[in-house]
Design an enzyme around this catalytic site. Structure first.
Site, PDB file in Angstrom:
ATOM      1  N   ARG A 143     -49.858 -32.688-140.679  1.00 44.84           N
ATOM      2  CA  ARG A 143     -48.898 -32.581-139.604  1.00 44.84           C
ATOM      3  C   ARG A 143     -49.307 -32.960-138.195  1.00 44.84           C
ATOM      4  NH1 ARG A 143     -46.907 -27.791-142.806  1.00 44.84           N
ATOM      5  NH2 ARG A 143     -48.927 -26.712-142.416  1.00 44.84           N
TER       6      ARG A 143
ATOM      7  N   GLU B 151     -53.602 -40.891-137.558  1.00 50.02           N
ATOM      8  CA  GLU B 151     -53.972 -39.679-137.758  1.00 50.02           C
ATOM      9  C   GLU B 151     -54.423 -39.044-136.323  1.00 50.02           C
ATOM     10  OE1 GLU B 151     -54.559 -37.117-139.210  1.00 50.02           O
ATOM     11  OE2 GLU B 151     -56.294 -37.177-140.765  1.00 50.02           O
ATOM     12  N   ASP B 152     -54.265 -37.602-136.522  1.00 49.54           N
ATOM     13  CA  ASP B 152     -54.820 -36.980-135.204  1.00 49.54           C
ATOM     14  C   ASP B 152     -56.365 -37.368-134.753  1.00 49.54           C
ATOM     15  OD1 ASP B 152     -55.589 -35.382-137.223  1.00 49.54           O
ATOM     16  OD2 ASP B 152     -54.844 -33.572-136.526  1.00 49.54           O
TER      17      ASP B 152
ATOM     18  N   ASP C  68     -62.819 -36.154-138.360  1.00 46.22           N
ATOM     19  CA  ASP C  68     -63.905 -35.167-138.256  1.00 46.22           C
ATOM     20  C   ASP C  68     -64.874 -35.631-139.218  1.00 46.22           C
ATOM     21  OD1 ASP C  68     -64.702 -32.779-136.851  1.00 46.22           O
ATOM     22  OD2 ASP C  68     -63.843 -31.690-138.650  1.00 46.22           O
TER      23      ASP C  68
ATOM     24  N   THR D 247     -60.881 -36.604-145.056  1.00 43.31           N
ATOM     25  CA  THR D 247     -59.471 -36.704-145.206  1.00 43.31           C
ATOM     26  C   THR D 247     -59.003 -38.454-145.407  1.00 43.31           C
ATOM     27  OG1 THR D 247     -58.837 -34.880-144.081  1.00 43.31           O
ATOM     28  CG2 THR D 247     -57.046 -36.206-144.341  1.00 43.31           C
TER      29      THR D 247
ATOM     30  N   LYS E 129     -64.519 -37.697-133.956  1.00 38.89           N
ATOM     31  CA  LYS E 129     -65.869 -36.849-133.550  1.00 38.89           C
ATOM     32  C   LYS E 129     -66.822 -37.404-134.627  1.00 38.89           C
ATOM     33  CE  LYS E 129     -63.977 -32.167-133.542  1.00 38.89           C
ATOM     34  NZ  LYS E 129     -63.787 -30.784-134.101  1.00 38.89           N
TER      35      LYS E 129
HETATM   36  P1  IMP Z   1     -61.550 -34.449-141.573  1.00 37.47           P
HETATM   37  O1  IMP Z   1     -62.523 -33.579-141.705  1.00 37.47           O
HETATM   38  O2  IMP Z   1     -61.848 -35.688-141.091  1.00 37.47           O
HETATM   39  O3  IMP Z   1     -60.886 -34.569-143.047  1.00 37.47           O
HETATM   40  O4  IMP Z   1     -60.637 -34.048-141.029  1.00 37.47           O
HETATM   41  C1  IMP Z   1     -59.616 -33.040-141.331  1.00 37.47           C
HETATM   42  C2  IMP Z   1     -58.393 -32.599-140.553  1.00 37.47           C
HETATM   43  O5  IMP Z   1     -58.903 -31.309-139.882  1.00 37.47           O
HETATM   44  C3  IMP Z   1     -57.890 -33.307-139.443  1.00 37.47           C
HETATM   45  O6  IMP Z   1     -57.115 -34.403-139.714  1.00 37.47           O
HETATM   46  C4  IMP Z   1     -57.435 -32.353-138.482  1.00 37.47           C
HETATM   47  O7  IMP Z   1     -56.019 -31.981-138.991  1.00 37.47           O
HETATM   48  C5  IMP Z   1     -58.334 -31.055-138.667  1.00 37.47           C
HETATM   49  N1  IMP Z   1     -59.292 -31.171-137.527  1.00 37.47           N
HETATM   50  C6  IMP Z   1     -60.359 -31.612-137.672  1.00 37.47           C
HETATM   51  N2  IMP Z   1     -61.146 -31.399-136.341  1.00 37.47           N
HETATM   52  C7  IMP Z   1     -60.039 -30.491-135.667  1.00 37.47           C
HETATM   53  C8  IMP Z   1     -60.172 -30.034-134.275  1.00 37.47           C
HETATM   54  O8  IMP Z   1     -61.206 -29.991-133.368  1.00 37.47           O
HETATM   55  N3  IMP Z   1     -59.251 -29.328-134.023  1.00 37.47           N
HETATM   56  C9  IMP Z   1     -58.099 -29.243-134.907  1.00 37.47           C
HETATM   57  N4  IMP Z   1     -57.976 -29.557-136.170  1.00 37.47           N
HETATM   58  C10 IMP Z   1     -58.835 -30.582-136.493  1.00 37.47           C
HETATM   59 MG    MG Z   2     -54.825 -34.016-139.716  1.00 33.11          MG
END
Ligand code: IMP
Ligand code: MG
Length: 189
Positions: free
Chosen positions: A45, A102-103, A106, A110, A134
């Site tokens: 979302r 994507e937001d 991290d 994903t 990040k």
């Molecule tokens: P990934 O670690 O790159 O797989 O990111 C997974 C998901 O974690 C992202 O799409 C966000 O929805 C969530 N996420 C990662 N870092 C943050 C943060 O600092 N605040 C809120 N959601 C986060």
């Molecule tokens: Mg996300």
């Protein structure tokens, strides 16, 4: 539910700065996708608020679709561990120029999963547009073709990003002071 003023450590990116950057990203995407068959895919979302603003800054004709993934981790906030599809697309992406919206990238887990999964459906091109990156947290290297902002290793909320599913509506990106934030009873497991 707490008022965010109780736990915000700082405003990392204010509304004006976000909107200015999104206009720039929209212009860049519009140039790059001129004459192509662009499909924006919002990863739900977190990507929702960003996509709604971004698409209105894209001047080339394009379609939209949505997908959702869930991550199962080792206790860290939604980031580590394995990822699986929880909502599939409606659109056949074969031959389309797909841009994932994507937001935040991290750990990268994903996006890595989504890219691998969508590639099997043979889009003409497949790229990533992330509002926030990040890089210090990266576990899986992933390409980020369009990046709004590179941010430090802090947990952020607002502008689509949630804290236990709340606060996505805020028009800015804020940093959480985890010593002050208290998840509501129903969120504690
Ligand atoms: P990934 O670690 O790159 O797989 O990111 C997974 C998901 O974690 C992202 O799409 C966000 O929805 C969530 N996420 C990662 N870092 C943050 C943060 O600092 N605040 C809120 N959601 C986060
Ligand atoms: Mg996300």
């Amino acid at each position: 539910m707490q008022d965010y003023h109780d736990f915000i450590a700082e405003t990392l990116i204010d509304e004006q700065t976000l909107q200015t950057r999104i206009v720039e990203l929209g212009a860049e995407i519009s140039r790059d996708y001129a004459g192509k068959d662009l499909l924006l895919i919002c990863i739900l979302r977190g990507g929702l608020v960003f996509m709604v603003d971004l698409m209105r800054c894209i001047t080339v004709p394009h379609q939209l679709d949505f997908m959702a993934v869930s991550s199962y981790g080792n206790g860290e906030r939604k980031s580590s561990g394995s990822v699986r599809l929880s909502l599939d697309l409606k659109t056949d992406i074969r031959g389309k120029d797909v841009l994932l919206v994507e937001d935040i990238v991290d750990s990268g887990n994903t996006i890595a999963y989504v890219l691998e999964f969508l590639q099997t459906r043979q889009p003409r091109s497949l790229k990533v547009c992330a509002l926030l990156d990040k890089p210090e947290r990266r576990e899986t290297p992933v390409p980020v073709h369009y990046r709004g902002f590179t941010i430090p290793n802090k947990f952020v909320f607002g502008y689509g990003l949630d804290l236990d599913e709340y606060y996505r509506n805020l028009p800015f990106v804020g940093v959480v002071d985890l010593t002050k934030y208290k998840p509501s009873e129903s969120e504690v497991s």
